[in-house]
Design an enzyme around this catalytic site. Structure first.
Site, PDB file in Angstrom:
ATOM      1  N   GLY A 126       0.796  -1.309  -0.041  1.00  0.00           N
ATOM      2  CA  GLY A 126      -0.128   0.263  -0.042  1.00  0.00           C
ATOM      3  C   GLY A 126       0.883   1.195  -0.145  1.00  0.00           C
ATOM      4  O   GLY A 126       2.044   1.245  -0.468  1.00  0.00           O
ATOM      5  N   SER A 127       0.265   2.309   0.361  1.00  0.00           N
ATOM      6  CA  SER A 127       1.128   3.613   0.411  1.00  0.00           C
ATOM      7  C   SER A 127       2.302   3.759   1.017  1.00  0.00           C
ATOM      8  O   SER A 127       2.820   4.655   1.160  1.00  0.00           O
ATOM      9  CB  SER A 127       0.019   4.795   0.841  1.00  0.00           C
ATOM     10  OG  SER A 127      -1.094   4.854  -0.237  1.00  0.00           O
TER      11      SER A 127
END
Length: 280
Positions: A126-127
């Site tokens: 993810g981020s």
């Protein structure tokens, strides 16, 4: 204990006795003197470990998730201060012999309490991958610290397979952004653009991006002295060709730049990578 049992175990004495035909001892030689087991000092901070468990359990219940992992490192040394995997089990049940029903319950638990997710769980980053993408773009001179890039709500590119367009959408409109804002506000198009390029902005390209992630040990084990560590997946055009029998696309680069697609990391890998940023 599994890793260091031979270090912790005491060494027995060895005595050689020579006997005659009547089984009478005629000489005795000490081949080895007894030695106590060596001491082992752990880096684990018991209070921090307990605190993380106490925070994670209600967070799991509130979110509806069934598993979680957490790693805390001292970025000055890499020392592991806490390493948590949930659901887990109480290893004290093995000290006096585990009961059959307890053992069966653990083995049949579909959420795998024996799996150490902190080192063996492989997940899309993810981020959390975005600071590494930003560093790669800076190191490859794609951007400077104050470079501002216009980030539309979505970026659409031609899909050569379908003949249509493939669009990559942000979670909200941010407008122009420099690298600090892009990290702080998690601006997806900024990372699409610096990794794969868009319109008149040339991105670094997949291979430079992948090569930079390798420097942070993604796609490799860290070598922690615990059994079962996994290496995650750092995909590349060659990897996709070999594993999936298909060619790498610009969409693959875009997806990987925000921690989606084929990229998978372990919590320990991510903690170690962030530690390298933290300690300079």
């Amino acid at each position: 204990e599994w890793q260091y049992n031979s270090t912790l175990d005491p060494k027995e004495a060895k005595i050689r006795i020579e006997r005659n035909a009547k089984n009478e001892a005629v000489s005795q030689t000490i081949d080895a003197y007894p030695e106590p087991g060596r001491s082992l000092v752990l880096g684990i901070d018991a209070d921090l470990q307990k605190k993380i468990v106490d925070e994670l359990k209600p967070a799991l219940e509130a979110s509806g998730a069934v598993s979680a992992a957490a790693v805390a490192l001292d970025p000055r040394t890499g020392e592991v201060l806490a390493l948590v995997s949930l659901p887990g089990y109480d290893n004290n049940i093995f000290t006096l012999g585990v009961k059959n029903d307890e053992w069966e319950k653990l083995q049949q638990n579909k959420h795998s309490p024996f799996m150490n997710r902190a080192i063996s769980g492989q997940y899309p980053s993810g981020s959390t991958i975005k600071p590494f993408v930003a560093l790669a773009a800076l190191e490859n001179n794609i951007i400077k610290e104050n470079t501002s890039i216009y980030c539309p709500l979505d970026i659409c590119i031609a899909n050569k397979y379908s003949g249509g367009q493939q669009c990559f959408v942000d979670w909200k409109f941010h407008g122009s952004s420099n690298v600090k804002r892009a990290i702080a506000e998690s601006v997806n198009p900024f990372f699409y653009i610096v990794s794969g390029g868009y319109q008149n902005i040339k991105g670094m390209g997949a291979q430079k991006f992948i090569d930079y992630l390798e420097k942070f040990n993604f796609g490799q084990t860290t070598g922690i002295d615990l059994p079962g560590e996994q290496e995650g997946i750092l995909p590349s055009p060659q990897w996709k060709e070999e594993k999936l029998k298909s060619r790498w696309s610009l969409g693959d680069t875009y997806n990987m730049s925000i921690g989606q697609g084929y990229l998978q990391v372990t919590p320990l890998q991510m903690a170690a990578g962030v530690g390298a940023i933290a300690n300079g």
